[in-house]
Design a protein around this motif. Structure first.
Motif, PDB file in Angstrom:
ATOM      1  N   VAL A  11       0.852  -1.191   0.000  1.00 58.73           N
ATOM      2  CA  VAL A  11       0.000   0.000   0.000  1.00 58.73           C
ATOM      3  C   VAL A  11       0.890   1.244   0.000  1.00 58.73           C
ATOM      4  CG1 VAL A  11      -1.644   1.346   1.380  1.00 58.73           C
ATOM      5  CG2 VAL A  11      -1.987  -1.116   1.088  1.00 58.73           C
ATOM      6  N   ILE A  61      -6.368   4.122   5.821  1.00 56.37           N
ATOM      7  CA  ILE A  61      -7.641   3.479   5.436  1.00 56.37           C
ATOM      8  C   ILE A  61      -7.428   1.966   5.448  1.00 56.37           C
ATOM      9  CG2 ILE A  61      -9.645   3.598   3.896  1.00 56.37           C
ATOM     10  CD1 ILE A  61      -8.619   6.050   2.641  1.00 56.37           C
ATOM     11  N   LYS A  66     -16.494  -1.097   8.443  1.00 59.48           N
ATOM     12  CA  LYS A  66     -17.104  -0.179   7.477  1.00 59.48           C
ATOM     13  C   LYS A  66     -17.080   1.278   7.977  1.00 59.48           C
ATOM     14  CE  LYS A  66     -21.628   0.521   5.308  1.00 59.48           C
ATOM     15  NZ  LYS A  66     -22.983   0.028   5.129  1.00 59.48           N
ATOM     16  N   ILE A  69     -13.522   2.744   7.991  1.00 58.41           N
ATOM     17  CA  ILE A  69     -13.068   3.004   6.623  1.00 58.41           C
ATOM     18  C   ILE A  69     -13.705   4.291   6.116  1.00 58.41           C
ATOM     19  CG2 ILE A  69     -13.158   2.170   4.223  1.00 58.41           C
ATOM     20  CD1 ILE A  69     -13.126  -0.701   5.345  1.00 58.41           C
ATOM     21  N   PHE A 109     -10.874   3.672  -7.896  1.00 59.31           N
ATOM     22  CA  PHE A 109     -11.738   2.578  -7.440  1.00 59.31           C
ATOM     23  C   PHE A 109     -13.111   3.083  -7.002  1.00 59.31           C
ATOM     24  CE2 PHE A 109      -8.348  -0.209  -7.998  1.00 59.31           C
ATOM     25  CZ  PHE A 109      -8.846  -1.503  -7.919  1.00 59.31           C
ATOM     26  N   SER A 111     -14.090   4.970  -4.880  1.00 59.19           N
ATOM     27  CA  SER A 111     -14.342   4.936  -3.442  1.00 59.19           C
ATOM     28  C   SER A 111     -14.147   6.328  -2.866  1.00 59.19           C
ATOM     29  CB  SER A 111     -13.393   3.921  -2.792  1.00 59.19           C
ATOM     30  OG  SER A 111     -13.782   3.659  -1.469  1.00 59.19           O
TER      31      SER A 111
ATOM     32  N   MET B  36     -20.374   2.019 -11.446  1.00 56.23           N
ATOM     33  CA  MET B  36     -21.330   0.959 -11.160  1.00 56.23           C
ATOM     34  C   MET B  36     -22.737   1.576 -11.122  1.00 56.23           C
ATOM     35  SD  MET B  36     -21.442  -1.683  -7.928  1.00 56.23           S
ATOM     36  CE  MET B  36     -19.690  -2.022  -7.993  1.00 56.23           C
ATOM     37  N   GLU B  45     -23.849  -3.820  -1.594  1.00 57.50           N
ATOM     38  CA  GLU B  45     -23.709  -3.594  -0.149  1.00 57.50           C
ATOM     39  C   GLU B  45     -24.585  -4.575   0.635  1.00 57.50           C
ATOM     40  OE1 GLU B  45     -21.631  -1.720   1.479  1.00 57.50           O
ATOM     41  OE2 GLU B  45     -22.460  -2.212   3.448  1.00 57.50           O
ATOM     42  N   ARG B  73     -13.762  -5.044 -10.135  1.00 59.04           N
ATOM     43  CA  ARG B  73     -12.686  -4.895  -9.134  1.00 59.04           C
ATOM     44  C   ARG B  73     -13.164  -4.040  -7.955  1.00 59.04           C
ATOM     45  NH1 ARG B  73      -8.578  -7.632 -10.706  1.00 59.04           N
ATOM     46  NH2 ARG B  73      -8.205  -7.823 -12.938  1.00 59.04           N
ATOM     47  N   ILE B  74     -14.052  -3.097  -8.231  1.00 60.19           N
ATOM     48  CA  ILE B  74     -14.635  -2.308  -7.131  1.00 60.19           C
ATOM     49  C   ILE B  74     -15.422  -3.244  -6.216  1.00 60.19           C
ATOM     50  CG2 ILE B  74     -16.343  -0.520  -6.581  1.00 60.19           C
ATOM     51  CD1 ILE B  74     -15.418   0.820  -9.290  1.00 60.19           C
ATOM     52  N   LYS B  78     -14.635  -4.124  -2.279  1.00 59.75           N
ATOM     53  CA  LYS B  78     -15.596  -3.867  -1.204  1.00 59.75           C
ATOM     54  C   LYS B  78     -15.990  -5.132  -0.446  1.00 59.75           C
ATOM     55  CE  LYS B  78     -17.312   0.483  -2.950  1.00 59.75           C
ATOM     56  NZ  LYS B  78     -18.455   1.322  -3.283  1.00 59.75           N
ATOM     57  N   GLU B 185     -26.295   1.909   3.378  1.00 57.73           N
ATOM     58  CA  GLU B 185     -25.314   2.921   3.004  1.00 57.73           C
ATOM     59  C   GLU B 185     -24.107   2.228   2.389  1.00 57.73           C
ATOM     60  OE1 GLU B 185     -23.147   6.771   4.947  1.00 57.73           O
ATOM     61  OE2 GLU B 185     -24.899   5.917   5.903  1.00 57.73           O
ATOM     62  N   PRO B 186     -23.955   2.313   1.057  1.00 54.88           N
ATOM     63  CA  PRO B 186     -22.828   1.621   0.429  1.00 54.88           C
ATOM     64  C   PRO B 186     -21.494   2.065   1.035  1.00 54.88           C
ATOM     65  CG  PRO B 186     -24.364   2.357  -1.247  1.00 54.88           C
ATOM     66  CD  PRO B 186     -24.808   2.984   0.054  1.00 54.88           C
ATOM     67  N   ARG B 187     -20.590   1.114   1.144  1.00 56.57           N
ATOM     68  CA  ARG B 187     -19.335   1.379   1.842  1.00 56.57           C
ATOM     69  C   ARG B 187     -18.256   1.926   0.919  1.00 56.57           C
ATOM     70  NH1 ARG B 187     -18.212  -3.991   4.491  1.00 56.57           N
ATOM     71  NH2 ARG B 187     -20.486  -3.918   4.524  1.00 56.57           N
ATOM     72  N   TYR B 188     -17.242   2.493   1.559  1.00 57.48           N
ATOM     73  CA  TYR B 188     -15.996   2.786   0.858  1.00 57.48           C
ATOM     74  C   TYR B 188     -15.111   1.540   0.982  1.00 57.48           C
ATOM     75  CZ  TYR B 188     -17.388   7.719   1.252  1.00 57.48           C
ATOM     76  OH  TYR B 188     -18.046   8.917   1.177  1.00 57.48           O
ATOM     77  N   ALA B 189     -14.077   1.486   0.153  1.00 57.67           N
ATOM     78  CA  ALA B 189     -13.160   0.344   0.212  1.00 57.67           C
ATOM     79  C   ALA B 189     -11.900   0.735   0.979  1.00 57.67           C
ATOM     80  CB  ALA B 189     -12.794  -0.086  -1.201  1.00 57.67           C
ATOM     81  N   SER B 190     -11.306  -0.208   1.691  1.00 62.14           N
ATOM     82  CA  SER B 190     -10.025   0.081   2.343  1.00 62.14           C
ATOM     83  C   SER B 190      -8.914  -0.024   1.303  1.00 62.14           C
ATOM     84  CB  SER B 190      -9.770  -0.898   3.492  1.00 62.14           C
ATOM     85  OG  SER B 190      -9.329  -2.135   2.982  1.00 62.14           O
ATOM     86  N   LEU B 191      -7.808   0.637   1.576  1.00 64.10           N
ATOM     87  CA  LEU B 191      -6.700   0.608   0.603  1.00 64.10           C
ATOM     88  C   LEU B 191      -6.095  -0.786   0.470  1.00 64.10           C
ATOM     89  CD1 LEU B 191      -5.078   4.063   1.303  1.00 64.10           C
ATOM     90  CD2 LEU B 191      -5.815   3.239  -0.930  1.00 64.10           C
ATOM     91  N   ILE B 192      -6.076  -1.511   1.568  1.00 63.15           N
ATOM     92  CA  ILE B 192      -5.552  -2.888   1.498  1.00 63.15           C
ATOM     93  C   ILE B 192      -6.424  -3.712   0.551  1.00 63.15           C
ATOM     94  CG2 ILE B 192      -5.153  -5.023   2.800  1.00 63.15           C
ATOM     95  CD1 ILE B 192      -4.729  -3.245   5.289  1.00 63.15           C
ATOM     96  N   ILE B 194      -8.301  -2.621  -1.822  1.00 61.61           N
ATOM     97  CA  ILE B 194      -8.134  -2.135  -3.193  1.00 61.61           C
ATOM     98  C   ILE B 194      -6.899  -2.774  -3.833  1.00 61.61           C
ATOM     99  CG2 ILE B 194      -7.394  -0.078  -4.496  1.00 61.61           C
ATOM    100  CD1 ILE B 194      -9.450   1.535  -2.887  1.00 61.61           C
TER     101      ILE B 194
END
Lengths: 394, 257
Positions: A11, A61, A66, A69, A109, A111, B36, B45, B73-74, B78, B185-192, B194
């Motif tokens: 990362v 992050i 959830k 994050i 991504f 996000s 998406m 989600e 990949r998104i 997630k 509530e749709p989540r964000y992704a963590s960098l790990i 991703i």
């Protein structure tokens, strides 16, 4: 960013590769945190000094929860790019540059906050953050008799998106070109082929859209043989001056206030009509800290008879506090107690000035919106509007 | 619990200038961003929440060109475990029925308790794929789902109806849900996640796995066009009281009260 730290060098490498090489310079002195305006808001703890160390460990992050994050992501997209931290950092590290690298990965991504996504979409599709039609980009100049830019013009006047479309901000571009005209400056406008400079989209990490902006504008400037640009927005100024040369360096850019200052100094224009008001000048981050333009706007204002120029105590010039509009902050919907514009407006109101003078369309909009919900007797004017009011009609 | 979520990569047109291309059957896409499909983000989600609660597998499936792999990949970042892309380029013009048949062909060998789709795609607005896929799979479905509570093999489901009504159903798994926006509530992704998703293999299937001759569309697109502008709106003038009286008169006259 609570809980234990999980080191992930992959990362780290991805973020550094994305443009955060400066993290290695950070030794966590914490001056960025002291300088960051978000930490002047009561109850908000924006731990800026931890970002670099977290990135060095690849532990940003990094939660599996959830909510954590989401909180970390919001923090990464909180920074408005005011560069207060960079001005204070003993090693010149700018957190907005660092966070931009993280944002690039997140945007790729998908996000990132939805309100930013909408603005990015609008810029890419319409060439402006308002989603207005490209066909109408030159409409602000209707009836002003402004010539279309040709290679015989010395300058291209580039109005920025807000003064091209927004009803209030149009008054800035209109006042500016009227002043340029009466000073017999050789200039023209292009209109519908212009594209947003891309400053804000780059700051939020939408690099592909920024590249599209650079391509469209530089091809346009090459084709039209533009070598000198006058910008109304310091955001255009900073990105044309510091970001575009990597791709095309065949033009230079001045902010309108630099042109006004020169025109007054060489007596091409002489402010004669008294402007009997007390005026407080707000330094926009992009004009002040990022372009070191502090004296010119003050010189312009001081040249106006009757005008009393005052300063926000302490928080002026390089200590100016951001209006919150940078990095698409203009389109964010923060809770009431998390708004930089409220903080800055209160500082300004404490000066008892009649007029708040700005030199950036973002600042204009942020302050006017904020003042709508405050019981305050102050008017926001752009410096071009004040200068024009002091020039005698022809 | 084994879960499948069907997602679609769509052009973001809500805030964009949309123009029709020279073929008259598609829009110009070079100045559009792609994401998406909105209700699919809520479907994804909901699928992740179920997987977090019950364990099991979550497979994301998308019918699209190679760019759809970015969207998959998104989903992987997630919380999906695996992803399948059906090569749209192998199957020519698509309609909802053909899309549903292709999705069925792609997932027919997978175990599932729940299949999720979004309730509508914001590009063609057919709302067709979810219900058709349920029929083809031979499982019950619920559309416009706004709440799901699963216990053992039963699902308590809320559906959004017109006029603010909610329908409460009890359904037996396996089921297919088409998910309404706002359910979560749709989540964000963590960098790990991703980074992990960026390296994951996506299974790609096309004409060599699914014979295009066996998959037919029911409808074909004839033409896309911008409707002509109709009669101009009537602008009411006068004082606030006069305008209010005129509005009330029009509403009465049209029988809307």
């Amino acid at each position: 960013m609570g809980g234990s730290i999980k080191i992930n060098l992959e990362v780290r490498d991805a973020i550094i590769e994305s443009g955060a090489g400066d993290v290695i310079k950070c030794y966590q002195c914490g001056r960025c945190m002291a300088a960051c305006p978000w930490n002047l808001l009561e109850g908000l703890n924006y731990a800026t000094y931890r970002f670099c160390q977290r990135i060095k460990l690849g532990a940003i992050i990094d939660s599996e929860e959830k909510e954590e994050i989401a909180a970390d992501t919001i923090d990464v997209f909180r920074c408005v790019g005011c560069d207060s931290c960079k001005a204070e950092c003993p090693r010149g590290v700018g957190l907005s540059d660092i966070l931009r690298a993280v944002r690039r990965i997140l945007v790729e991504f998908d996000s990132y906050p939805g309100e930013l996504k909408s603005v990015v979409t609008r810029v890419f599709s319409s060439g402006n953050p308002l989603g207005e039609s490209t066909e109408k980009r030159g409409d602000w100049a209707a009836g002003l008799n402004i010539p279309q830019y040709t290679e015989d013009c010395e300058y291209l006047y580039f109005p920025c998106c807000l003064p091209a479309y927004d009803a209030r901000a149009k008054k800035i571009s209109q006042a500016t070109v009227r002043i340029l005209k009466r000073a017999d400056i050789s200039f023209g406008i292009i209109g519908k082929e212009e594209f947003c400079c891309g400053e804000a989209v780059r700051r939020v990490g939408a690099e592909k859209v920024f590249q599209a902006a650079v391509k469209q504008n530089t091809e346009l400037f090459k084709k039209a043989k533009v070598h000198k640009v006058i910008a109304t927005s310091p955001h255009c100024l900073v990105t044309f001056t510091k970001e575009y040369p990597e791709y095309y360096d065949g033009f230079e850019t001045l902010h309108a206030v630099q042109v006004f200052d020169r025109l007054i100094k060489d007596k091409t224009i002489v402010p004669k009509r008294p402007f009997e008001k007390t005026v407080v000048y707000h330094d926009p981050c992009t004009l002040g800290r990022q372009m070191d333009i502090y004296d010119e706007p003050r010189a312009v204002l001081k040249s106006i008879p009757g005008l009393k120029l005052i300063e926000v105590p302490i928080f002026n010039r390089d200590f100016s506090i951001c209006c919150g509009g940078g990095a698409m902050g203009l389109w964010r919907d923060w809770p009431q107690d998390e708004r930089l514009a409220n903080l800055r407006t209160e500082q300004i109101l404490a000066t008892d000035a009649d007029i708040l003078c700005v030199a950036c369309p973002y600042c204009l909009q942020m302050f006017e919106e904020t003042l709508k919900s405050m019981d305050a007797d102050i008017e926001v004017m752009d410096i071009s509007e004040i200068l024009e009011a002091s020039l005698e009609l022809r | 619990m084994d879960i499948i979520v069907c997602i679609k990569r769509v052009a973001q047109t809500a805030e964009a200038e949309v123009k029709i291309d020279s073929s008259g059957k598609d829009i110009i896409k070079d100045r559009l961003t792609f994401d998406m499909n909105e209700s699919d983000t809520y479907a994804l989600e909901e699928a992740i929440l179920l997987k977090e609660k019950f364990g099991g597998t979550l497979t994301a499936v998308s019918l699209g060109t190679v760019e759809a792999e970015d969207t998959l990949r998104i989903a992987l970042a997630k919380g999906a475990d695996s992803a399948i892309r059906i090569k749209a380029e192998d199957f020519q013009e698509l309609d909802g029925y053909k899309t549903a048949q292709l999705l069925k062909a792609a997932i027919k060998d997978l175990k599932f308790d729940v299949v999720f789709t979004g309730c509508i795609a914001t590009d063609d607005y057919y709302s067709l794929v979810g219900v058709t896929l349920a029929e083809l799979l031979g499982v019950p479905h619920a559309t416009l789902v706004t709440k799901i509570v699963i216990q053992d093999t039963k699902a308590q489901v809320h559906r959004e109806l017109e006029g603010g009504l909610v329908e409460h159903l009890e359904m037996t798994l396996p089921v297919l849900f088409t998910i309404q926006t706002g359910i979560n509530e749709p989540r964000y992704a963590s960098l790990i996640a991703i980074r992990r998703a960026a390296k994951k293999e996506i299974k790609v299937i096309g004409a060599s796995e699914i014979d295009p001759a066996n998959i037919q569309a029911n409808a074909s697109l004839e033409e896309l066009f911008t409707p002509s502008v109709g009669k101009r709106a009537e602008i009411l003038t006068g004082s606030m009281d006069e305008i209010s009286a005129k509005v009330a008169g029009i509403i009465k006259e049209k029988g809307l009260l």
